[in-house]
Design a protein around this motif. Structure first.
Motif, PDB file in Angstrom:
ATOM      1  N   LEU A   1      26.564  -3.975 -91.314  1.00  0.00           N
ATOM      2  CA  LEU A   1      26.411  -2.756 -90.653  1.00  0.00           C
ATOM      3  C   LEU A   1      27.682  -1.274 -90.584  1.00  0.00           C
ATOM      4  O   LEU A   1      27.468  -0.580 -90.256  1.00  0.00           O
ATOM      5  CB  LEU A   1      26.921  -3.616 -89.117  1.00  0.00           C
ATOM      6  CG  LEU A   1      25.213  -4.674 -88.650  1.00  0.00           C
ATOM      7  CD1 LEU A   1      25.846  -5.039 -87.450  1.00  0.00           C
ATOM      8  CD2 LEU A   1      24.351  -3.238 -88.828  1.00  0.00           C
ATOM      9  N   LEU A   2      29.038  -2.060 -90.901  1.00  0.00           N
ATOM     10  CA  LEU A   2      30.032  -1.064 -91.092  1.00  0.00           C
ATOM     11  C   LEU A   2      28.776   0.369 -92.003  1.00  0.00           C
ATOM     12  O   LEU A   2      29.455   1.374 -92.508  1.00  0.00           O
ATOM     13  CB  LEU A   2      31.192  -1.974 -91.351  1.00  0.00           C
ATOM     14  CG  LEU A   2      32.152  -1.253 -91.386  1.00  0.00           C
ATOM     15  CD1 LEU A   2      33.027  -0.290 -90.630  1.00  0.00           C
ATOM     16  CD2 LEU A   2      33.375  -1.536 -92.013  1.00  0.00           C
ATOM     17  N   ARG A   3      28.997  -0.802 -92.873  1.00  0.00           N
ATOM     18  CA  ARG A   3      27.923   0.753 -93.883  1.00  0.00           C
ATOM     19  C   ARG A   3      27.079   1.358 -93.748  1.00  0.00           C
ATOM     20  O   ARG A   3      27.312   1.964 -94.244  1.00  0.00           O
ATOM     21  CB  ARG A   3      27.721  -0.454 -95.473  1.00  0.00           C
ATOM     22  CG  ARG A   3      27.076   0.581 -97.109  1.00  0.00           C
ATOM     23  CD  ARG A   3      26.812  -0.430 -98.094  1.00  0.00           C
ATOM     24  NE  ARG A   3      26.048  -1.004 -97.674  1.00  0.00           N
ATOM     25  CZ  ARG A   3      25.190  -2.065 -97.843  1.00  0.00           C
ATOM     26  NH1 ARG A   3      25.465  -2.445 -99.367  1.00  0.00           N
ATOM     27  NH2 ARG A   3      24.228  -2.783 -97.875  1.00  0.00           N
ATOM     28  N   SER A   4      26.382   0.715 -93.086  1.00  0.00           N
ATOM     29  CA  SER A   4      24.747   1.780 -92.790  1.00  0.00           C
ATOM     30  C   SER A   4      25.351   2.762 -91.409  1.00  0.00           C
ATOM     31  O   SER A   4      24.339   3.378 -91.264  1.00  0.00           O
ATOM     32  CB  SER A   4      24.299   0.579 -93.042  1.00  0.00           C
ATOM     33  OG  SER A   4      24.258  -0.205 -91.645  1.00  0.00           O
ATOM     34  N   GLU A   5      25.787   2.070 -90.836  1.00  0.00           N
ATOM     35  CA  GLU A   5      26.055   2.745 -89.467  1.00  0.00           C
ATOM     36  C   GLU A   5      27.399   3.204 -88.623  1.00  0.00           C
ATOM     37  O   GLU A   5      27.308   4.319 -87.748  1.00  0.00           O
ATOM     38  CB  GLU A   5      25.664   1.563 -88.504  1.00  0.00           C
ATOM     39  CG  GLU A   5      24.444   0.485 -88.261  1.00  0.00           C
ATOM     40  CD  GLU A   5      22.849   1.782 -87.331  1.00  0.00           C
ATOM     41  OE1 GLU A   5      23.439   2.565 -87.668  1.00  0.00           O
ATOM     42  OE2 GLU A   5      21.881   1.241 -88.398  1.00  0.00           O
ATOM     43  N   GLY A   6      28.079   3.165 -89.581  1.00  0.00           N
ATOM     44  CA  GLY A   6      29.515   3.692 -89.351  1.00  0.00           C
ATOM     45  C   GLY A   6      30.205   2.767 -88.246  1.00  0.00           C
ATOM     46  O   GLY A   6      29.164   2.058 -87.735  1.00  0.00           O
ATOM     47  N   VAL A   7      31.843   3.278 -88.850  1.00  0.00           N
ATOM     48  CA  VAL A   7      32.607   2.525 -87.377  1.00  0.00           C
ATOM     49  C   VAL A   7      32.343   3.516 -85.867  1.00  0.00           C
ATOM     50  O   VAL A   7      32.459   2.398 -85.193  1.00  0.00           O
ATOM     51  CB  VAL A   7      34.057   3.426 -87.513  1.00  0.00           C
ATOM     52  CG1 VAL A   7      35.226   2.752 -87.012  1.00  0.00           C
ATOM     53  CG2 VAL A   7      34.132   3.013 -89.411  1.00  0.00           C
ATOM     54  N   ALA A   8      31.576   3.629 -85.496  1.00  0.00           N
ATOM     55  CA  ALA A   8      31.066   4.111 -83.906  1.00  0.00           C
ATOM     56  C   ALA A   8      29.971   3.179 -83.869  1.00  0.00           C
ATOM     57  O   ALA A   8      30.396   3.143 -82.192  1.00  0.00           O
ATOM     58  CB  ALA A   8      30.357   5.372 -84.450  1.00  0.00           C
ATOM     59  N   PHE A   9      29.565   2.547 -84.269  1.00  0.00           N
ATOM     60  CA  PHE A   9      28.917   1.653 -83.819  1.00  0.00           C
ATOM     61  C   PHE A   9      29.723   0.680 -83.376  1.00  0.00           C
ATOM     62  O   PHE A   9      28.738  -0.439 -82.308  1.00  0.00           O
ATOM     63  CB  PHE A   9      28.143   1.015 -85.378  1.00  0.00           C
ATOM     64  CG  PHE A   9      26.596   0.166 -84.914  1.00  0.00           C
ATOM     65  CD1 PHE A   9      25.509   0.103 -84.476  1.00  0.00           C
ATOM     66  CD2 PHE A   9      27.084  -1.445 -85.087  1.00  0.00           C
ATOM     67  CE1 PHE A   9      25.091  -1.148 -83.948  1.00  0.00           C
ATOM     68  CE2 PHE A   9      26.564  -2.902 -85.031  1.00  0.00           C
ATOM     69  CZ  PHE A   9      24.815  -2.173 -84.230  1.00  0.00           C
ATOM     70  N   PHE A  10      30.313  -0.008 -83.539  1.00  0.00           N
ATOM     71  CA  PHE A  10      30.840  -0.962 -83.432  1.00  0.00           C
ATOM     72  C   PHE A  10      32.053  -0.733 -81.879  1.00  0.00           C
ATOM     73  O   PHE A  10      32.352   0.445 -82.048  1.00  0.00           O
ATOM     74  CB  PHE A  10      31.945  -0.928 -84.162  1.00  0.00           C
ATOM     75  CG  PHE A  10      31.752  -2.274 -85.305  1.00  0.00           C
ATOM     76  CD1 PHE A  10      30.781  -3.707 -85.770  1.00  0.00           C
ATOM     77  CD2 PHE A  10      30.796  -1.048 -86.959  1.00  0.00           C
ATOM     78  CE1 PHE A  10      30.044  -3.737 -86.640  1.00  0.00           C
ATOM     79  CE2 PHE A  10      30.605  -1.537 -87.817  1.00  0.00           C
ATOM     80  CZ  PHE A  10      29.380  -2.920 -87.995  1.00  0.00           C
TER      81      PHE A  10
END
Length: 230
Positions: A69-78
């Motif tokens: 998820l960190l690779r696909s969505e980026g930091v803003a997802f978390f």
């Protein structure tokens, strides 16, 4: 609309593993990351119910999924709390790589025999999570002077009453050499060097044997019954 999915990253096993990495990094070499991961695995597998609800291999898979998820969505997802905690743990290692490394360490620890408390002393956070009934054992049962010997305090502590089952099991598990002076001493309230803990009336207590997960079950001996000497 409030999203509740952030709890997946801010609480539960994912948080515990990342916090273990933070403790190791902030200890400036006093704590080893592999040891902290082994403590997490030991705690997560301490009860059949916890292994049934969330096996350790599922925790490793969750770490890998978070890396995806960190690779696909980026930091803003978390949630911000999670990314801040991850930043404290990873130093200058990329977040995705660090999470996959943690997943590998968890899997490796899960394949090993559980470390005994003589080999890997019980940490304060581990003692608080596994044996909350033991909080304040020292000041409440030893240092107030009601019982002259440690063995008498242990027998009284194990007697029937609220929380006695967990207290009895917990005190039976702890070798005195692993409690005295270790992190669990702070949880148990055994930090007074003038008390003579482990000297007056002390004796060896049983220690849980290691087990390999998925290959049978190994249980520690039952704790002494009320009135029996330890």
């Amino acid at each position: 609309m409030i999203s509740h999915t952030g709890t997946l990253f801010n609480d539960g096993p994912l948080r515990r593993v990342v916090e273990a990495a933070v403790r190791a990094r902030e200890s400036q070499g006093a704590l080893d990351l592999d040891d902290e991961v082994r403590r997490f695995v030991r705690t997560a597998g301490a009860a059949d119910s916890s292994r049934w609800v969330l096996p350790v291999v599922a925790v490793a898979a969750l770490l890998d999924h978070t890396a995806d998820l960190l690779r696909s969505e980026g930091v803003a997802f978390f949630p911000r709390e999670f990314t801040e905690r991850l930043d404290k743990a990873r130093d200058d290692v990329p977040g995705e790589e660090f999470l996959r490394t943690l997943a590998g360490r968890v899997r490796m620890a899960d394949q090993e025999l559980d470390a005994g408390f003589d080999e890997l002393p019980l940490a304060d956070w581990e003692a608080a999570a596994r044996f909350p009934e033991l909080l304040g054992f020292g000041p409440n049962w030893i240092y107030d002077g009601e019982f002259p010997l440690l063995s008498e305090a242990q027998v009284a502590f194990r007697s029937p009453g609220p929380g006695s089952r967990g207290a009895s099991f917990g005190t039976a598990l702890f070798p005195l050499s692993c409690v005295r002076g270790g992190g669990s001493a702070r949880v148990l309230g055994l930090g007074n060097p003038a008390s003579g803990f482990g000297v007056r009336g002390s004796s060896a207590v049983v220690q849980p044997v290691g087990k390999r997960r998925g290959v049978g079950k190994t249980f520690p001996p039952s704790p002494p019954r009320y009135g029996e000497q330890v």
